[in-house]
Design an enzyme around this catalytic site. Structure first.
Site, PDB file in Angstrom:
ATOM      1  N   ASP A   1       1.082  -1.087  -0.076  1.00  0.00           N
ATOM      2  CA  ASP A   1      -0.071   0.040   0.013  1.00  0.00           C
ATOM      3  C   ASP A   1       0.730   1.130  -0.031  1.00  0.00           C
ATOM      4  OD1 ASP A   1      -2.253   2.071   0.350  1.00  0.00           O
ATOM      5  OD2 ASP A   1      -1.519   1.683   2.410  1.00  0.00           O
TER       6      ASP A   1
ATOM      7  N   ASP B   1      -0.219   4.901   1.031  1.00  0.00           N
ATOM      8  CA  ASP B   1      -0.509   6.167   2.179  1.00  0.00           C
ATOM      9  C   ASP B   1      -0.733   5.497   3.248  1.00  0.00           C
ATOM     10  OD1 ASP B   1      -0.962   8.503   0.122  1.00  0.00           O
ATOM     11  OD2 ASP B   1      -2.655   7.371  -0.706  1.00  0.00           O
TER      12      ASP B   1
ATOM     13  N   THR C   1      -2.871   0.543  -4.454  1.00  0.00           N
ATOM     14  CA  THR C   1      -3.332   1.758  -3.632  1.00  0.00           C
ATOM     15  C   THR C   1      -4.529   2.441  -4.119  1.00  0.00           C
ATOM     16  OG1 THR C   1      -2.318   4.063  -2.914  1.00  0.00           O
ATOM     17  CG2 THR C   1      -1.755   3.283  -5.044  1.00  0.00           C
TER      18      THR C   1
ATOM     19  N   ASN D   1       0.443  10.518  -7.923  1.00  0.00           N
ATOM     20  CA  ASN D   1       0.976  10.534  -6.618  1.00  0.00           C
ATOM     21  C   ASN D   1       2.101   9.571  -5.988  1.00  0.00           C
ATOM     22  OD1 ASN D   1      -1.082  12.567  -6.539  1.00  0.00           O
ATOM     23  ND2 ASN D   1      -2.404  11.454  -5.285  1.00  0.00           N
TER      24      ASN D   1
END
Ligand code: XBP
Ligand code: MG
Length: 233
Positions: A10, A12, A123, A129
């Site tokens: 993952d 974040d 994610t 990002n």
């Protein structure tokens, strides 16, 4: 030979603590830019994290906290514009190198590459990002170390749905039993488990009170965990 073929990370909260000082200020900057007086403080943002996905989070907030804006014609376009502005702010902020990787992440990735363990990302956040974070915090070429990057809207149903992990496994062409997911949240754990994956959790300030039943282990971070220990679990 390691029984495990791939690590699926993952982003974040797992690779870096991006939420409080990355995504949150980027959302706030986008709101201000669009003349909205919405301010997501740390506590409110913690509650809003239950809704995964930036566009989904903005929509949820408007519907609950600013229903007159949500009812306006053109609201869908506003959400899209806010999210595009937020992404631009986030990419700029991350590109400044302000967000550091969590303890042990860089070492674990290096060990995995050395050992021939394949790397992937699953994610909810937008693909740009992910690239910005990997390249600013790890290495300018780091995105290419990850064979599959499953991000954002490539699947319709975001975490806690299993779709993003299933999407990644299909592209890795590996059964779930040969991979390990690394997550920081209950939503992420549920997503990984529903895709049939074993999942290690490294909790953080926003997620430490959540229910992590079903996790292989729950650690504060990966600072003390070697790849061999991880594979031995
Ligand atoms: C991360 C998220 C993301 C980010 C915002 O969840 O929920 O929505 O907060 O990213 P996870 P975008 O770590 O479980 O994948 O604004 O790009 O959607
Ligand atoms: Mg996460």
């Amino acid at each position: 030979m390691h029984p495990l073929k791939a690590l699926i990370f993952d982003v974040d909260g797992t690779l870096a603590d991006t939420e409080r000082d990355g995504h949150r200020p980027a959302f706030n900057a986008a709101f201000a830019e669009h003349g909205l007086d919405w301010v997501w403080d740390e506590a409110l943002y913690g509650r809003l994290l239950a809704i995964t996905g930036g566009k989904e989070r903005i929509r949820h907030y408007a519907e609950h906290y600013a229903p007159e804006t949500a009812a306006r014609p053109g609201f869908d376009a506003l959400v899209k514009a806010l999210h595009a502005a937020k992404t631009a702010h986030y990419v700029r902020l991350v590109g400044n190198g302000r967000l550091k990787l969590r303890p042990g992440i860089a070492r674990l990735i290096a060990e995995a590459r050395q050992a021939g363990i394949r790397l992937a990302i699953a994610t909810t956040t937008s693909p740009e990002n992910v690239t910005a974070l990997l390249e600013a915090s790890l290495d300018p070429g780091a995105s290419s170390w990850f064979e599959v990057i499953g991000a954002g809207d490539v699947v319709a149903a975001k975490k806690p749905a299993p779709d993003i992990y299933i999407w990644v496994l299909e592209r890795l062409k590996l059964p779930a039993s040969t991979c390990l997911a690394i997550e920081d949240s209950e939503n992420g754990l549920s997503s990984a488990r529903a895709a049939g994956l074993r999942c290690l959790v490294t909790a953080n300030d926003y997620t430490c009170g959540q229910d992590f039943s079903g996790a292989l282990a729950v650690l504060d971070d990966l600072g003390q965990t070697s790849l061999d220990e991880l594979l031995g679990r």
